[in-house]
Write an enzyme that holds these catalytic residues in place. Structure first.
Site, mmCIF file in Angstrom:
data_model
loop_
_atom_site.group_PDB
_atom_site.id
_atom_site.type_symbol
_atom_site.label_atom_id
_atom_site.label_comp_id
_atom_site.label_asym_id
_atom_site.label_seq_id
_atom_site.Cartn_x
_atom_site.Cartn_y
_atom_site.Cartn_z
ATOM 1 N N CYS A 76 55.083 97.680 -100.414
ATOM 2 C CA CYS A 76 55.467 98.204 -101.735
ATOM 3 C C CYS A 76 54.439 97.803 -102.796
ATOM 4 C CB CYS A 76 56.838 97.659 -102.100
ATOM 5 S SG CYS A 76 57.424 98.201 -103.698
ATOM 6 N N CYS A 116 62.991 96.185 -102.945
ATOM 7 C CA CYS A 116 63.346 96.642 -104.304
ATOM 8 C C CYS A 116 63.851 98.092 -104.305
ATOM 9 C CB CYS A 116 62.147 96.492 -105.237
ATOM 10 S SG CYS A 116 60.825 97.680 -104.922
ATOM 11 N N HIS A 128 72.420 109.733 -91.646
ATOM 12 C CA HIS A 128 71.351 108.899 -91.073
ATOM 13 C C HIS A 128 70.117 108.882 -91.961
ATOM 14 C CE1 HIS A 128 73.299 109.456 -86.848
ATOM 15 N NE2 HIS A 128 73.962 108.619 -87.597
HETATM 16 N N1 APR Z 1 71.111 125.205 -79.868
HETATM 17 C C1 APR Z 1 72.256 124.533 -79.557
HETATM 18 N N2 APR Z 1 72.263 123.253 -79.061
HETATM 19 C C2 APR Z 1 71.069 122.675 -78.861
HETATM 20 C C3 APR Z 1 69.834 123.322 -79.148
HETATM 21 C C4 APR Z 1 69.893 124.656 -79.679
HETATM 22 N N3 APR Z 1 68.801 125.325 -80.005
HETATM 23 N N4 APR Z 1 68.809 122.464 -78.867
HETATM 24 C C5 APR Z 1 69.385 121.322 -78.408
HETATM 25 N N5 APR Z 1 70.745 121.457 -78.397
HETATM 26 C C6 APR Z 1 71.751 120.441 -78.065
HETATM 27 C C7 APR Z 1 71.424 119.620 -76.833
HETATM 28 O O1 APR Z 1 72.063 120.193 -75.725
HETATM 29 C C8 APR Z 1 72.008 118.245 -77.162
HETATM 30 O O2 APR Z 1 73.303 118.090 -76.587
HETATM 31 O O3 APR Z 1 71.773 119.533 -79.149
HETATM 32 C C9 APR Z 1 72.163 118.246 -78.689
HETATM 33 C C10 APR Z 1 71.300 117.226 -79.408
HETATM 34 O O4 APR Z 1 71.771 115.959 -79.063
HETATM 35 P P1 APR Z 1 70.905 114.653 -79.407
HETATM 36 O O5 APR Z 1 69.515 114.857 -79.015
HETATM 37 O O6 APR Z 1 71.644 113.512 -78.828
HETATM 38 O O7 APR Z 1 70.932 114.621 -81.003
HETATM 39 P P2 APR Z 1 72.071 114.092 -81.979
HETATM 40 O O8 APR Z 1 73.431 114.365 -81.447
HETATM 41 O O9 APR Z 1 71.766 114.604 -83.315
HETATM 42 O O10 APR Z 1 71.798 112.506 -81.952
HETATM 43 C C11 APR Z 1 72.517 111.679 -82.789
HETATM 44 O O11 APR Z 1 71.127 109.824 -82.270
HETATM 45 O O12 APR Z 1 69.070 109.126 -81.764
HETATM 46 C C12 APR Z 1 69.995 109.114 -82.750
HETATM 47 O O13 APR Z 1 69.713 108.923 -85.085
HETATM 48 C C13 APR Z 1 69.535 109.799 -84.023
HETATM 49 O O14 APR Z 1 70.804 111.260 -85.486
HETATM 50 C C14 APR Z 1 70.474 110.994 -84.151
HETATM 51 C C15 APR Z 1 71.666 110.570 -83.335
#
Ligand code: APR
Length: 259
Positions: A156, A134, A123
């Protein structure tokens, strides 16, 4: 729990190709909120305001985007790797890491010591800003200085094109090389470890499936349940920092014992 972590460590020791797949949950212990937990980014902002088409649509929506992106960048700017990042970097040093596939834009895997060629950023990154016309790249802090001085949606210097953090927004095309590489390595690995992701955003969330379908063992380490828990070989609903730290200790002991 202890036995499960020992088992994961044993799987790492006997695996040939280990992939760590990380999400925002890996960085919450570094002070960066995740997206879908209570108090997370999507609790505070409307995801539609981040859609790429909106960014392109008008100066007003770009100004709004930069205002939100500036707020989101504050914790990223000062964040330091936590024990989970450090454990993953150490797996690389121990020769037990094929690669990290990350959805994170915070650059903390590099700060922790993982090398450039071992981290696939699906991402993009918030650490740089690029021109959409550019592709000129700018340091993020330099652009944030311009915003502090009153620019609302920077342009830019070379071509006057729109500047945007080098992250992949909803509706923006995925980076081709990185996505292909991630699919390819997922299909070849024999152990796939998810750390801190809700596994709901595609196409990133299909990588664990690709690994599993090609015979890999799947481990999910996440505080909350994910849609893939049932198909995983082992699930740990725990904190990333302490869990990865313990697993690393068992791996090192295993190596120490000649494994
Ligand atoms: N340890 C373990 N798990 C954790 C912790 C922790 N300290 N803190 C949060 N979590 C878990 C939460 O329970 C949640 O299920 O991490 C997960 C994070 O999920 P999201 O917030 O959905 O993040 P992610 O999966 O990376 O999202 C994917 O969505 O919004 C877009 O581009 C953005 O890259 C991102 C993508």
């Amino acid at each position: 729990m202890k036995d499960e972590l020992k088992e994961i460590a044993q799987w790492i020791l006997s695996a040939k190709r280990v992939i760590v797949f990380s999400g925002a949950g890996l960085s919450t212990e570094s002070g960066i909120p995740d997206f879908r937990s209570p108090g997370g980014v999507w609790d505070r902002y409307n995801p539609e305001d981040f859609y790429f088409q909106n960014f392109l649509a008008s100066e007003a929506s770009r100004e709004k985007y930069w205002q939100m992106a500036t707020e989101m960048y504050e914790p990223i700017k000062i964040a330091q790797p936590n024990p989970a990042h450090l454990a993953i970097a150490e797996l690389e040093k121990l020769g037990k890491l094929d690669c990290v596939i990350t959805q994170n834009i915070d650059g903390l895997h590099f700060k922790a010591g993982n090398s450039e060629d071992k981290v696939i950023q699906l991402h993009g990154t918030a650490i740089f800003v690029s021109c959409l016309s550019c592709q000129k790249r700018y340091d993020r802090n330099e652009i944030q200085e311009r915003i502090k001085k009153g620019q609302k949606a920077p342009r830019c210097d070379d071509c006057g094109g729109l500047l945007k953090p080098a992250t992949i927004s909803f509706g923006q095309s995925m980076p081709e090389k990185e996505t292909e590489e991630a699919y390819h390595r997922s299909s070849l690995c024999d152990l796939f470890i998810v750390v801190g992701s809700s596994l709901v955003v595609q196409p990133a969330a299909s990588m664990p499936l690709v690994a599993k379908r090609n015979g890999a063992k799947l481990v999910i380490i996440n505080r909350d349940p994910t849609p893939y828990d049932d198909m995983a070989d082992l699930v740990v609903h725990g904190q990333a920092g302490s869990t990865m730290g313990s697993i690393l200790d068992y791996v090192k002991r295993g190596i120490g014992a000649g494994n």
